[in-house]
Scaffold this motif. Structure first.
Motif, PDB file in Angstrom:
ATOM      1  N   VAL A  27     -14.879  19.931 -15.433  1.00 15.27           N
ATOM      2  CA  VAL A  27     -14.468  18.586 -14.991  1.00 15.27           C
ATOM      3  C   VAL A  27     -12.957  18.596 -14.750  1.00 15.27           C
ATOM      4  N   PRO A  28     -12.535  18.647 -13.477  1.00 13.12           N
ATOM      5  CA  PRO A  28     -11.093  18.559 -13.201  1.00 13.12           C
ATOM      6  C   PRO A  28     -10.619  17.108 -13.248  1.00 13.12           C
ATOM      7  N   THR A  29      -9.493  16.863 -13.926  1.00 13.49           N
ATOM      8  CA  THR A  29      -8.948  15.502 -13.995  1.00 13.49           C
ATOM      9  C   THR A  29      -7.418  15.553 -13.952  1.00 13.49           C
ATOM     10  N   MET A  30      -6.854  14.356 -13.820  1.00 19.29           N
ATOM     11  CA  MET A  30      -5.400  14.219 -13.945  1.00 19.29           C
ATOM     12  C   MET A  30      -5.058  13.523 -15.269  1.00 19.29           C
ATOM     13  N   GLY A  31      -6.032  13.414 -16.170  1.00 19.50           N
ATOM     14  CA  GLY A  31      -5.763  12.880 -17.498  1.00 19.50           C
ATOM     15  C   GLY A  31      -5.723  11.364 -17.560  1.00 19.50           C
ATOM     16  N   VAL A  57      -1.641  16.886 -13.565  1.00 16.23           N
ATOM     17  CA  VAL A  57      -1.187  15.935 -12.547  1.00 16.23           C
ATOM     18  C   VAL A  57      -0.550  16.778 -11.448  1.00 16.23           C
ATOM     19  N   ASN A  58      -1.305  16.932 -10.386  1.00 22.82           N
ATOM     20  CA  ASN A  58      -1.019  17.949  -9.368  1.00 22.82           C
ATOM     21  C   ASN A  58       0.020  17.457  -8.348  1.00 22.82           C
ATOM     22  N   PRO A  59       1.249  17.983  -8.408  1.00 22.90           N
ATOM     23  CA  PRO A  59       2.289  17.470  -7.495  1.00 22.90           C
ATOM     24  C   PRO A  59       1.928  17.630  -6.018  1.00 22.90           C
ATOM     25  N   LEU A  60       1.103  18.642  -5.691  1.00 21.77           N
ATOM     26  CA  LEU A  60       0.781  18.894  -4.269  1.00 21.77           C
ATOM     27  C   LEU A  60       0.069  17.712  -3.612  1.00 21.77           C
ATOM     28  N   GLN A  61      -0.588  16.876  -4.391  1.00 21.94           N
ATOM     29  CA  GLN A  61      -1.372  15.800  -3.765  1.00 21.94           C
ATOM     30  C   GLN A  61      -0.662  14.452  -3.775  1.00 21.94           C
ATOM     31  N   PHE A  62       0.613  14.451  -4.192  1.00 19.58           N
ATOM     32  CA  PHE A  62       1.409  13.217  -4.193  1.00 19.58           C
ATOM     33  C   PHE A  62       2.433  13.279  -3.073  1.00 19.58           C
ATOM     34  N   GLY A 127      -3.626  18.819  -0.621  1.00 19.55           N
ATOM     35  CA  GLY A 127      -3.173  19.074  -1.996  1.00 19.55           C
ATOM     36  C   GLY A 127      -4.341  19.125  -2.966  1.00 19.55           C
ATOM     37  N   VAL A 128      -5.319  18.234  -2.770  1.00 23.33           N
ATOM     38  CA  VAL A 128      -6.509  18.216  -3.631  1.00 23.33           C
ATOM     39  C   VAL A 128      -7.339  19.488  -3.400  1.00 23.33           C
ATOM     40  N   ALA A 129      -7.616  19.800  -2.121  1.00 22.98           N
ATOM     41  CA  ALA A 129      -8.473  20.962  -1.823  1.00 22.98           C
ATOM     42  C   ALA A 129      -7.818  22.248  -2.328  1.00 22.98           C
ATOM     43  N   THR A 130      -6.501  22.326  -2.212  1.00 21.45           N
ATOM     44  CA  THR A 130      -5.793  23.536  -2.654  1.00 21.45           C
ATOM     45  C   THR A 130      -5.863  23.670  -4.171  1.00 21.45           C
ATOM     46  N   VAL A 131      -5.584  22.592  -4.902  1.00 20.66           N
ATOM     47  CA  VAL A 131      -5.601  22.719  -6.371  1.00 20.66           C
ATOM     48  C   VAL A 131      -7.016  22.918  -6.887  1.00 20.66           C
ATOM     49  N   VAL A 132      -7.994  22.267  -6.252  1.00 23.42           N
ATOM     50  CA  VAL A 132      -9.376  22.433  -6.733  1.00 23.42           C
ATOM     51  C   VAL A 132      -9.842  23.874  -6.485  1.00 23.42           C
ATOM     52  N   THR A 133      -9.458  24.446  -5.342  1.00 23.50           N
ATOM     53  CA  THR A 133      -9.796  25.854  -5.094  1.00 23.50           C
ATOM     54  C   THR A 133      -9.156  26.742  -6.157  1.00 23.50           C
ATOM     55  N   TYR A 145     -17.894  18.722 -11.705  1.00 25.51           N
ATOM     56  CA  TYR A 145     -18.298  17.308 -11.713  1.00 25.51           C
ATOM     57  C   TYR A 145     -17.179  16.429 -11.174  1.00 25.51           C
ATOM     58  N   PHE A 146     -17.549  15.578 -10.212  1.00 24.81           N
ATOM     59  CA  PHE A 146     -16.577  14.685  -9.562  1.00 24.81           C
ATOM     60  C   PHE A 146     -17.164  13.281  -9.504  1.00 24.81           C
ATOM     61  N   GLY A 147     -16.263  12.271  -9.506  1.00 22.11           N
ATOM     62  CA  GLY A 147     -16.729  10.890  -9.478  1.00 22.11           C
ATOM     63  C   GLY A 147     -16.872  10.373  -8.056  1.00 22.11           C
ATOM     64  N   GLN A 152     -14.453  10.021  -0.658  1.00 20.47           N
ATOM     65  CA  GLN A 152     -13.929  10.920   0.380  1.00 20.47           C
ATOM     66  C   GLN A 152     -13.586  12.280  -0.236  1.00 20.47           C
ATOM     67  N   GLN A 153     -13.040  12.242  -1.451  1.00 13.86           N
ATOM     68  CA  GLN A 153     -12.709  13.498  -2.145  1.00 13.86           C
ATOM     69  C   GLN A 153     -13.963  14.350  -2.343  1.00 13.86           C
ATOM     70  N   VAL A 154     -15.068  13.710  -2.749  1.00 21.31           N
ATOM     71  CA  VAL A 154     -16.309  14.465  -2.968  1.00 21.31           C
ATOM     72  C   VAL A 154     -16.782  15.079  -1.648  1.00 21.31           C
TER      73      VAL A 154
HETATM   74  C1  LIG Z   1      -9.820  16.503  -8.437  1.00 25.17           C
HETATM   75  C2  LIG Z   1      -8.405  16.295  -8.959  1.00 25.17           C
HETATM   76  C3  LIG Z   1      -8.368  16.541 -10.464  1.00 25.17           C
HETATM   77  C4  LIG Z   1      -7.495  17.332  -8.298  1.00 25.17           C
HETATM   78  O1  LIG Z   1      -6.181  17.207  -8.740  1.00 25.17           O
HETATM   79  C5  LIG Z   1      -7.891  14.877  -8.631  1.00 25.17           C
HETATM   80  O2  LIG Z   1      -7.797  14.675  -7.265  1.00 25.17           O
HETATM   81  C6  LIG Z   1      -8.678  13.790  -9.305  1.00 25.17           C
HETATM   82  O3  LIG Z   1      -8.407  13.580 -10.478  1.00 25.17           O
HETATM   83  O4  LIG Z   1      -9.551  13.167  -8.677  1.00 25.17           O
END
Ligand SMILES: CC(C)(CO)[C@@H](O)C(=O)[O-]
Ligand SMILES: Nc1ncnc2c1ncn2[C@@H]1O[C@H](COP(=O)(O)OP(=O)(O)OP(=O)(O)O)[C@@H](O)[C@H]1O
Ligand code: BAL
Length: 289
Positions: A27-31, A57-62, A127-133, A145-147, A152-154
């Motif tokens: 389960v990837p999250t940003m906390g 908290v992935n800086p690439l997606q901000f 940024g999301v696709a790169t960090v998730v990969t 697992y994603f919400g 759109q992210q899913v």
């Molecule tokens: C999937 C994720 C953890 C990637 O940083 C983020 O976009 C999120 O929390 O949805």
């Protein structure tokens, strides 16, 4: 629960489990965890032998003017929640561990990623696709697992996994809501008391769309206009994105027929809230996996 902060240590900790053929659920999250995250965690635990949750908290997606610095963080509280939930591994790397030098490699899914939320947040989904990969490469999970709150992210992650043959089963989990219908989100803490009350307009707009559809409104443009007007009835709310789309391809629709996705991106003060619903002619319920 074991908390691990480096890529090398996580690989080492997971290796024996992988050798034993145990299924790893991730389960990837940003906390700043809430009931939505914990629902993903419970499902990952129930469906796998070993559970891994990441908090990063992935800086690439901000974007430059977004809330990277003030994004809510509380690792001690998150860690207690994950321990209580029976998680095996918490992966909580620093930015320097994840990105020892500036990333040169980017995973982008531009057709799906540059529209809707991606139009308002240029570069966000790359940024999301790169960090998730990268997280998939580190954890090598069997299932992730994603919400569906981040619909759109899913869709982007599913397409990325298919295009790149990433050996991960993607599981989408229905949106978890507060008692008044507002989708749980870490960013809800930004809302003032007045804004929090006003935020109920977002789930109400999803209900309104289902009602209008069941009453025979089948023109997509008219539906978007009606929902925009409905949201503007709440003076604190500004609808940034009101989009009627095909639930699988996310492409625009003209005529509503059978089922459609309504995707909302609504601003309350400086806080942007995301929500969506797949609306079906005969069974108006939340999008399900
Ligand atoms: C999937 C994720 C953890 C990637 O940083 C983020 O976009 C999120 O929390 O949805
Ligand atoms: N209400 C929810 N129901 C189900 N899943 C959720 C919910 N909120 C978040 N998730 C999922 O949890 C995962 C981690 O999300 P993230 O840490 O960004 O939390 P968030 O609450 O969405 O935060 P944000 O306020 O940044 O949108 C994502 O897959 C996200 O879709
Ligand atoms: N919930 C998606 C992560 C983000 O908004 O950056």
């Amino acid at each position: 629960m074991q908390t691990i902060t480096t890529i090398a240590a996580l690989r080492e900790a997971l290796a024996p489990h992988r050798r034993e053929g145990r299924h790893i659920g991730f389960v990837p999250t940003m906390g700043y965890l809430h009931e939505g995250h914990l629902t993903l965690v419970r499902k990952a635990r129930a469906e796998n032998d070993v559970s891994v949750v990441s908090i990063f908290v992935n800086p690439l997606q901000f974007g430059k003017n977004e809330d990277l610095d003030r994004y809510p963080r509380d690792l001690a509280r998150d860690s207690a929640l994950l321990t209580a939930a029976g998680v095996d591994f918490l992966f909580a790397p620093d930015v320097a561990d994840m990105y020892p030098r500036p990333m040169e490699t980017v995973v982008d899914v531009p057709l799906l990623g540059n529209q809707l939320e991606g139009e308002a947040r240029p570069g966000h989904f790359a940024g999301v696709a790169t960090v998730v990969t990268k997280l998939f490469n580190i954890v090598q999970p069997d299932a992730a697992y994603f919400g569906e709150k981040d619909y759109q992210q899913v869709a982007i992650i599913r397409r990325m996994v298919e295009d790149l043959a990433q050996p991960v089963h993607v599981v989408a989990v229905p949106t978890v809501r507060e008692a008044d219908g507002l989708a749980c989100s870490s960013r809800n803490v930004y809302l003032s008391a007045n804004e929090r009350q006003a935020a109920v307009i977002v789930p109400k707009a999803l209900e309104e769309a289902a009602r209008l559809f069941s009453q025979g409104l089948t023109d997509a443009g008219a539906m978007e206009e009606a929902i925009r007007d409905f949201i503007r009835r709440e003076p604190l709310a500004e609808p940034d994105v009101v989009a009627v789309r095909h639930p699988d391809t996310l492409m625009p629709l003209d005529l509503l027929d059978g089922s459609f996705l309504l995707l909302l991106y609504v601003r309350l003060g400086t806080t942007k809230l995301l929500d969506n619903r797949v609306i079906r002619l005969h069974a108006n319920k939340d999008a399900a996996a």
